[in-house]
Design an enzyme around this catalytic site. Sequence first.
Site, PDB file in Angstrom:
ATOM      1  N   ASP A 106     -22.156   7.196  -6.989  1.00 24.80           N
ATOM      2  CA  ASP A 106     -21.097   6.452  -6.314  1.00 24.80           C
ATOM      3  C   ASP A 106     -19.813   7.268  -6.439  1.00 24.80           C
ATOM      4  O   ASP A 106     -19.712   8.149  -7.292  1.00 24.80           O
ATOM      5  CB  ASP A 106     -20.922   5.078  -6.973  1.00 24.80           C
ATOM      6  CG  ASP A 106     -19.875   4.229  -6.273  1.00 24.80           C
ATOM      7  OD1 ASP A 106     -19.886   4.190  -5.023  1.00 24.80           O
ATOM      8  OD2 ASP A 106     -19.025   3.619  -6.949  1.00 24.80           O
ATOM      9  N   SER A 107     -18.842   6.943  -5.610  1.00 20.84           N
ATOM     10  CA  SER A 107     -17.553   7.622  -5.706  1.00 20.84           C
ATOM     11  C   SER A 107     -16.834   7.269  -7.011  1.00 20.84           C
ATOM     12  O   SER A 107     -15.939   7.974  -7.430  1.00 20.84           O
ATOM     13  CB  SER A 107     -16.679   7.229  -4.519  1.00 20.84           C
ATOM     14  OG  SER A 107     -16.567   5.828  -4.461  1.00 20.84           O
ATOM     15  N   TYR A 154     -13.627   7.790  -1.982  1.00 21.92           N
ATOM     16  CA  TYR A 154     -14.116   8.585  -0.867  1.00 21.92           C
ATOM     17  C   TYR A 154     -13.594   8.043   0.462  1.00 21.92           C
ATOM     18  O   TYR A 154     -13.471   8.766   1.428  1.00 21.92           O
ATOM     19  CB  TYR A 154     -15.654   8.575  -0.824  1.00 21.92           C
ATOM     20  CG  TYR A 154     -16.340   9.445  -1.848  1.00 21.92           C
ATOM     21  CD1 TYR A 154     -15.628  10.091  -2.855  1.00 21.92           C
ATOM     22  CD2 TYR A 154     -17.721   9.638  -1.799  1.00 21.92           C
ATOM     23  CE1 TYR A 154     -16.268  10.895  -3.785  1.00 21.92           C
ATOM     24  CE2 TYR A 154     -18.365  10.439  -2.720  1.00 21.92           C
ATOM     25  CZ  TYR A 154     -17.644  11.057  -3.715  1.00 21.92           C
ATOM     26  OH  TYR A 154     -18.288  11.856  -4.624  1.00 21.92           O
ATOM     27  N   GLY A 155     -13.317   6.750   0.478  1.00 22.35           N
ATOM     28  CA  GLY A 155     -12.997   6.065   1.732  1.00 22.35           C
ATOM     29  C   GLY A 155     -11.794   6.624   2.467  1.00 22.35           C
ATOM     30  O   GLY A 155     -11.703   6.522   3.681  1.00 22.35           O
ATOM     31  N   CYS A 195     -22.547   4.303  -2.868  1.00 17.53           N
ATOM     32  CA  CYS A 195     -21.244   4.295  -2.182  1.00 17.53           C
ATOM     33  C   CYS A 195     -21.436   4.036  -0.692  1.00 17.53           C
ATOM     34  O   CYS A 195     -22.204   4.730  -0.020  1.00 17.53           O
ATOM     35  CB  CYS A 195     -20.599   5.660  -2.402  1.00 17.53           C
ATOM     36  SG  CYS A 195     -19.106   5.948  -1.456  1.00 17.53           S
ATOM     37  N   ASN A 196     -20.747   3.035  -0.168  1.00 18.60           N
ATOM     38  CA  ASN A 196     -20.871   2.702   1.249  1.00 18.60           C
ATOM     39  C   ASN A 196     -20.375   3.822   2.149  1.00 18.60           C
ATOM     40  O   ASN A 196     -20.995   4.128   3.168  1.00 18.60           O
ATOM     41  CB  ASN A 196     -20.100   1.413   1.561  1.00 18.60           C
ATOM     42  CG  ASN A 196     -20.891   0.183   1.184  1.00 18.60           C
ATOM     43  OD1 ASN A 196     -21.675  -0.318   1.970  1.00 18.60           O
ATOM     44  ND2 ASN A 196     -20.731  -0.298  -0.039  1.00 18.60           N
ATOM     45  N   THR A 197     -19.258   4.441   1.772  1.00 15.02           N
ATOM     46  CA  THR A 197     -18.725   5.530   2.596  1.00 15.02           C
ATOM     47  C   THR A 197     -19.727   6.671   2.677  1.00 15.02           C
ATOM     48  O   THR A 197     -20.031   7.178   3.757  1.00 15.02           O
ATOM     49  CB  THR A 197     -17.403   6.045   1.995  1.00 15.02           C
ATOM     50  OG1 THR A 197     -16.492   4.957   1.917  1.00 15.02           O
ATOM     51  CG2 THR A 197     -16.791   7.136   2.846  1.00 15.02           C
ATOM     52  N   GLU A 256     -10.495  -4.891  -9.749  1.00 17.16           N
ATOM     53  CA  GLU A 256     -10.126  -4.039 -10.878  1.00 17.16           C
ATOM     54  C   GLU A 256      -9.069  -4.692 -11.770  1.00 17.16           C
ATOM     55  O   GLU A 256      -8.986  -4.410 -12.962  1.00 17.16           O
ATOM     56  CB  GLU A 256      -9.714  -2.653 -10.374  1.00 17.16           C
ATOM     57  CG  GLU A 256     -10.929  -1.966  -9.730  1.00 17.16           C
ATOM     58  CD  GLU A 256     -10.736  -0.501  -9.369  1.00 17.16           C
ATOM     59  OE1 GLU A 256      -9.592  -0.012  -9.426  1.00 17.16           O
ATOM     60  OE2 GLU A 256     -11.743   0.140  -9.012  1.00 17.16           O
ATOM     61  N   CYS A 274     -19.246  -3.468   0.233  1.00 13.22           N
ATOM     62  CA  CYS A 274     -18.512  -2.652  -0.728  1.00 13.22           C
ATOM     63  C   CYS A 274     -19.025  -3.000  -2.112  1.00 13.22           C
ATOM     64  O   CYS A 274     -19.232  -4.180  -2.420  1.00 13.22           O
ATOM     65  CB  CYS A 274     -17.010  -2.925  -0.630  1.00 13.22           C
ATOM     66  SG  CYS A 274     -16.035  -2.169  -1.955  1.00 13.22           S
ATOM     67  N   THR A 275     -19.238  -1.981  -2.925  1.00 18.45           N
ATOM     68  CA  THR A 275     -19.822  -2.194  -4.259  1.00 18.45           C
ATOM     69  C   THR A 275     -19.008  -3.147  -5.138  1.00 18.45           C
ATOM     70  O   THR A 275     -19.561  -3.782  -6.021  1.00 18.45           O
ATOM     71  CB  THR A 275     -19.943  -0.857  -5.008  1.00 18.45           C
ATOM     72  OG1 THR A 275     -18.661  -0.227  -5.013  1.00 18.45           O
ATOM     73  CG2 THR A 275     -20.958   0.050  -4.349  1.00 18.45           C
ATOM     74  N   HIS A 276     -17.696  -3.232  -4.896  1.00 19.07           N
ATOM     75  CA  HIS A 276     -16.873  -4.103  -5.747  1.00 19.07           C
ATOM     76  C   HIS A 276     -17.031  -5.588  -5.415  1.00 19.07           C
ATOM     77  O   HIS A 276     -16.744  -6.453  -6.237  1.00 19.07           O
ATOM     78  CB  HIS A 276     -15.387  -3.765  -5.588  1.00 19.07           C
ATOM     79  CG  HIS A 276     -14.933  -2.539  -6.336  1.00 19.07           C
ATOM     80  ND1 HIS A 276     -15.419  -1.291  -6.069  1.00 19.07           N
ATOM     81  CD2 HIS A 276     -14.032  -2.388  -7.339  1.00 19.07           C
ATOM     82  CE1 HIS A 276     -14.819  -0.414  -6.869  1.00 19.07           C
ATOM     83  NE2 HIS A 276     -13.986  -1.048  -7.652  1.00 19.07           N
TER      84      HIS A 276
END
Lengths: 267, 267
Positions: A11-12, A43-44, A74-76, A153, A185-187
């Site tokens: 992942d980023s 990365y986005g 990572c989605n991006t 976060e 999105c991972t978050h």
Amino acid sequence: VTSNAPIGIFDSGIGGLTVFSAIKKRLPNESLVYLGDTARVPYGTKSAETVVRYSRENAAFLEEKGVKAIVVACNTASAVALDDLRQRCRVPVLGVVEPGVRAALAASQAKRIGVIGTRATIASDAYGSMLCELHSDARVVSVACPLFVPLVEEGWLTGEIVEEITKRYCAEFEYARVDTLILGCTHYPLLKDAIAKVIGPNVTLVDSGEAAAVALKFLIDDEGIASTGTVADDRLFVTDVPGQFESVARRFLGGMMPTAKRVSLGS
Amino acid sequence: VTSNAPIGIFDSGIGGLTVFSAIKKRLPNESLVYLGDTARVPYGTKSAETVVRYSRENAAFLEEKGVKAIVVACNTASAVALDDLRQRCRVPVLGVVEPGVRAALAASQAKRIGVIGTRATIASDAYGSMLCELHSDARVVSVACPLFVPLVEEGWLTGEIVEEITKRYCAEFEYARVDTLILGCTHYPLLKDAIAKVIGPNVTLVDSGEAAAVALKFLIDDEGIASTGTVADDRLFVTDVPGQFESVARRFLGGMMPTAKRVSLGS
């Protein structure tokens, strides 16, 4: 490739730990190697060319660790680098976009599907285009939610502020009468309760990372490379150690926290 | 160094354009060269060692452009890389932290001073330690505000959501009865009205970038290197071109938008 080789995930940053967790839950006997490119997150906001280059370096690092499959959490990177990685890597590579799309199409009755993600993921239209490719009648509404990552976060997962922001982002889904919403999105899985509260019980929430974990289980069974061991040995690598790392990582992993080792990537 | 050489400004991204604007206003005859390291933004989540390395590369790029002085618009880089840059560069190097601290001490009667910034800036305690160094009786309350940057980049500068978030972040300043608040992040000047509304008229807001522009004017006059020309020629460089670049940059520059050129830095 032996079946007791680990599964690689990159992942980023640390958001992909939600995907790590989802895989852990589905495949408890598999050893996982996680690489978070925290030195170069996010990365986005970077160009596709840059994201492809970083993704190649991440995948090469995981292949050196002898992984039997790679999950791009990572989605991006899933959106822009997957084809490239599949051509380069000796092992199967799985992204989060296609599993998320397939899970959403399976869940949706009306094929009116919403997608939320970072600005970059939404701008790439990776979910939208694949939804329409796999179901030509699908109606897709995509909304970028740049405040969700910092909310997670911060640990502000409930309360008035999250709700007001969620209402603002999700207003369009009500007008469009979507019955399924992809958390792209991972978050976002950490905001699932808040989003469900705002969007109501008639909309099914699809977590792409969760869907990728299910797809990974199929892949491993199909290829006959499921682990025969019973003790998993997980390793966590990051390219930089940011200040909040431990507390945020712990939140993503639901309390558990393997030791992270710092590594250097790229030239 | 000739007095008609440009002034260099670098930042981790485009936020430093608020500093660019502040300098433009104070020194309209000076030509400015701005470098936004958008490929590697943000610096705040990276280790000090990494930020020092990036800052060296940015300063070297500006020195190659023949600048007569360098302004480090990035708070993180100002906090961790300034001493290193001063030793390496042939031209004077100015950060935003010290000017912000001096302006706040000048503005504060009670010497009860608040500081807001990114998580990294607050964790570094760059403002707090310098405030106490320059005024040993100063009472400093620092609060990290990670949601402010994405709010600005969303363009959500007024309204209920901004107000609620600002209230949450600024609650401590009321208890601590600060009379001065340092905006320790390049993005925050765009939230000045929202912050002023929440924090009330008895607290003076100090914009570090604004303070740096004033300090730069003094420096240039002291060194006798003020431009003798009347037409400024500004140049804007970025290390990557992210999707939202133009619309966000325009917001930072109050509508104006010089053409940005993409450059590569580092190895």
